[in-house]
Design a protein around this motif. Structure first.
Motif, PDB file in Angstrom:
ATOM      1  N   THR A   6     -55.542 -60.097 -62.302  1.00  0.00           N
ATOM      2  CA  THR A   6     -56.762 -60.059 -62.780  1.00  0.00           C
ATOM      3  C   THR A   6     -57.499 -61.284 -63.170  1.00  0.00           C
ATOM      4  N   LYS A   7     -56.826 -62.255 -63.609  1.00  0.00           N
ATOM      5  CA  LYS A   7     -57.253 -63.701 -63.998  1.00  0.00           C
ATOM      6  C   LYS A   7     -57.698 -64.250 -62.618  1.00  0.00           C
ATOM      7  N   VAL A   8     -57.115 -64.201 -61.672  1.00  0.00           N
ATOM      8  CA  VAL A   8     -57.577 -64.685 -60.324  1.00  0.00           C
ATOM      9  C   VAL A   8     -58.829 -64.067 -60.080  1.00  0.00           C
ATOM     10  N   ALA A   9     -58.841 -62.641 -60.082  1.00  0.00           N
ATOM     11  CA  ALA A   9     -60.099 -61.854 -59.768  1.00  0.00           C
ATOM     12  C   ALA A   9     -61.361 -62.217 -60.376  1.00  0.00           C
ATOM     13  N   ILE A  10     -61.154 -62.523 -61.633  1.00  0.00           N
ATOM     14  CA  ILE A  10     -62.183 -62.709 -62.668  1.00  0.00           C
ATOM     15  C   ILE A  10     -62.819 -64.113 -62.177  1.00  0.00           C
ATOM     16  N   THR A  11     -61.870 -65.233 -62.032  1.00  0.00           N
ATOM     17  CA  THR A  11     -62.473 -66.391 -61.960  1.00  0.00           C
ATOM     18  C   THR A  11     -62.857 -66.600 -60.575  1.00  0.00           C
ATOM     19  N   ALA A  12     -62.504 -65.880 -59.516  1.00  0.00           N
ATOM     20  CA  ALA A  12     -63.092 -66.169 -58.122  1.00  0.00           C
ATOM     21  C   ALA A  12     -64.384 -65.328 -57.981  1.00  0.00           C
ATOM     22  N   VAL A  13     -64.406 -64.266 -58.850  1.00  0.00           N
ATOM     23  CA  VAL A  13     -65.727 -63.566 -58.553  1.00  0.00           C
ATOM     24  C   VAL A  13     -66.952 -64.427 -59.300  1.00  0.00           C
ATOM     25  N   LEU A  14     -66.561 -65.066 -60.434  1.00  0.00           N
ATOM     26  CA  LEU A  14     -67.601 -65.772 -60.925  1.00  0.00           C
ATOM     27  C   LEU A  14     -68.182 -67.347 -60.233  1.00  0.00           C
ATOM     28  N   VAL A  15     -67.057 -67.824 -59.503  1.00  0.00           N
ATOM     29  CA  VAL A  15     -67.092 -68.795 -58.582  1.00  0.00           C
ATOM     30  C   VAL A  15     -67.959 -68.330 -57.433  1.00  0.00           C
ATOM     31  N   VAL A  16     -67.716 -67.356 -56.751  1.00  0.00           N
ATOM     32  CA  VAL A  16     -68.478 -66.734 -55.698  1.00  0.00           C
ATOM     33  C   VAL A  16     -69.778 -66.266 -56.086  1.00  0.00           C
ATOM     34  N   LEU A  17     -70.036 -65.741 -57.402  1.00  0.00           N
ATOM     35  CA  LEU A  17     -71.335 -65.319 -58.009  1.00  0.00           C
ATOM     36  C   LEU A  17     -72.191 -66.651 -57.893  1.00  0.00           C
ATOM     37  N   ILE A  18     -71.909 -67.631 -58.464  1.00  0.00           N
ATOM     38  CA  ILE A  18     -72.515 -68.903 -58.889  1.00  0.00           C
ATOM     39  C   ILE A  18     -72.953 -69.407 -57.464  1.00  0.00           C
ATOM     40  N   ALA A  19     -72.169 -69.282 -56.204  1.00  0.00           N
ATOM     41  CA  ALA A  19     -72.272 -69.813 -54.973  1.00  0.00           C
ATOM     42  C   ALA A  19     -73.595 -68.816 -54.493  1.00  0.00           C
ATOM     43  N   GLU A  20     -73.270 -67.502 -54.743  1.00  0.00           N
ATOM     44  CA  GLU A  20     -74.588 -66.626 -54.084  1.00  0.00           C
ATOM     45  C   GLU A  20     -75.823 -66.907 -54.751  1.00  0.00           C
ATOM     46  N   ILE A  21     -75.816 -66.986 -56.227  1.00  0.00           N
ATOM     47  CA  ILE A  21     -77.048 -67.500 -57.104  1.00  0.00           C
ATOM     48  C   ILE A  21     -77.612 -68.681 -56.509  1.00  0.00           C
ATOM     49  N   SER A  22     -76.721 -69.648 -56.008  1.00  0.00           N
ATOM     50  CA  SER A  22     -77.316 -70.895 -55.691  1.00  0.00           C
ATOM     51  C   SER A  22     -78.162 -70.884 -54.310  1.00  0.00           C
ATOM     52  N   LYS A  23     -77.740 -69.886 -53.715  1.00  0.00           N
ATOM     53  CA  LYS A  23     -78.600 -69.589 -52.260  1.00  0.00           C
ATOM     54  C   LYS A  23     -79.822 -69.149 -52.519  1.00  0.00           C
ATOM     55  N   ARG A  24     -80.287 -68.742 -53.726  1.00  0.00           N
ATOM     56  CA  ARG A  24     -81.506 -67.928 -54.074  1.00  0.00           C
ATOM     57  C   ARG A  24     -82.377 -68.993 -54.819  1.00  0.00           C
ATOM     58  N   SER A  25     -81.521 -69.736 -55.770  1.00  0.00           N
ATOM     59  CA  SER A  25     -82.139 -70.707 -56.843  1.00  0.00           C
ATOM     60  C   SER A  25     -81.136 -71.824 -57.141  1.00  0.00           C
ATOM     61  N   SER A  26     -81.441 -73.012 -56.459  1.00  0.00           N
ATOM     62  CA  SER A  26     -80.476 -74.197 -56.726  1.00  0.00           C
ATOM     63  C   SER A  26     -80.590 -74.336 -58.159  1.00  0.00           C
ATOM     64  N   PHE A  27     -81.746 -74.323 -58.893  1.00  0.00           N
ATOM     65  CA  PHE A  27     -81.720 -74.661 -60.499  1.00  0.00           C
ATOM     66  C   PHE A  27     -80.727 -73.640 -61.197  1.00  0.00           C
ATOM     67  N   ILE A  28     -80.968 -72.387 -60.902  1.00  0.00           N
ATOM     68  CA  ILE A  28     -80.070 -71.462 -61.730  1.00  0.00           C
ATOM     69  C   ILE A  28     -78.738 -71.714 -61.326  1.00  0.00           C
ATOM     70  N   GLY A  29     -78.415 -71.979 -59.891  1.00  0.00           N
ATOM     71  CA  GLY A  29     -77.177 -72.214 -59.658  1.00  0.00           C
ATOM     72  C   GLY A  29     -76.548 -73.461 -60.313  1.00  0.00           C
ATOM     73  N   ALA A  30     -77.384 -74.511 -60.442  1.00  0.00           N
ATOM     74  CA  ALA A  30     -76.864 -75.689 -60.968  1.00  0.00           C
ATOM     75  C   ALA A  30     -76.609 -75.419 -62.577  1.00  0.00           C
ATOM     76  N   VAL A  31     -77.433 -74.669 -63.135  1.00  0.00           N
ATOM     77  CA  VAL A  31     -77.326 -74.345 -64.489  1.00  0.00           C
ATOM     78  C   VAL A  31     -75.890 -73.546 -64.698  1.00  0.00           C
ATOM     79  N   LEU A  32     -75.635 -72.518 -63.964  1.00  0.00           N
ATOM     80  CA  LEU A  32     -74.438 -71.914 -64.012  1.00  0.00           C
ATOM     81  C   LEU A  32     -73.301 -72.835 -63.800  1.00  0.00           C
ATOM     82  N   ALA A  33     -73.128 -73.820 -62.650  1.00  0.00           N
ATOM     83  CA  ALA A  33     -72.268 -74.711 -62.266  1.00  0.00           C
ATOM     84  C   ALA A  33     -72.022 -75.781 -63.140  1.00  0.00           C
TER      85      ALA A  33
END
Length: 116
Positions: A6-33
């Motif tokens: 569960t810990k690994v899944a939550i952590t991985a999902v958040l990292v992948v989510l940030i990467a996917e958001i960054s494809k659409r908006s580098s600013f929002i991705g940067a804020v989240l990262a």
């Protein structure tokens, strides 16, 4: 075991989510990262696992000192890429520079009696 998955899944999902958001908006991705998400998750998991605020405090203090040398990556990589260096080579060089900065920081802190 389910807890660790569960810990690994939550952590991985958040990292992948940030990467996917960054494809659409580098600013929002940067804020989240730029939010210390990994650190917050590590402190959360540590507290849940141990219930020890002192250990969380020690981790937070160590993270503070080590954030400073980690900034070298975010300076070196864009400069190298702007100079036309291949991405993978630029990333490798930036990581090496960052590792050197970590070593320097730990050495300097140790000299002044700060133990991480």
């Amino acid at each position: 075991m389910l807890y660790y998955v569960t810990k690994v899944a939550i952590t991985a999902v958040l990292v992948v989510l940030i990467a996917e958001i960054s494809k659409r908006s580098s600013f929002i991705g940067a804020v989240l990262a730029s939010v210390p998400l990994t650190s917050v998750l590590a402190m959360l998991w540590l507290y849940i696992d141990t219930g020890d605020g002192g250990r969380v405090s020690a981790l937070a203090g160590s993270v503070f000192w080590l954030v400073l040398p980690s900034l070298a990556l975010f300076i070196a990589l864009p400069l190298l890429l702007a100079k036309g260096v291949n991405f993978y080579l630029g990333l490798a060089v930036s990581i090496a520079i960052t590792a050197l900065c970590y070593w320097l920081m730990v050495t300097v802190l140790h000299f002044y009696g700060v133990e991480l």
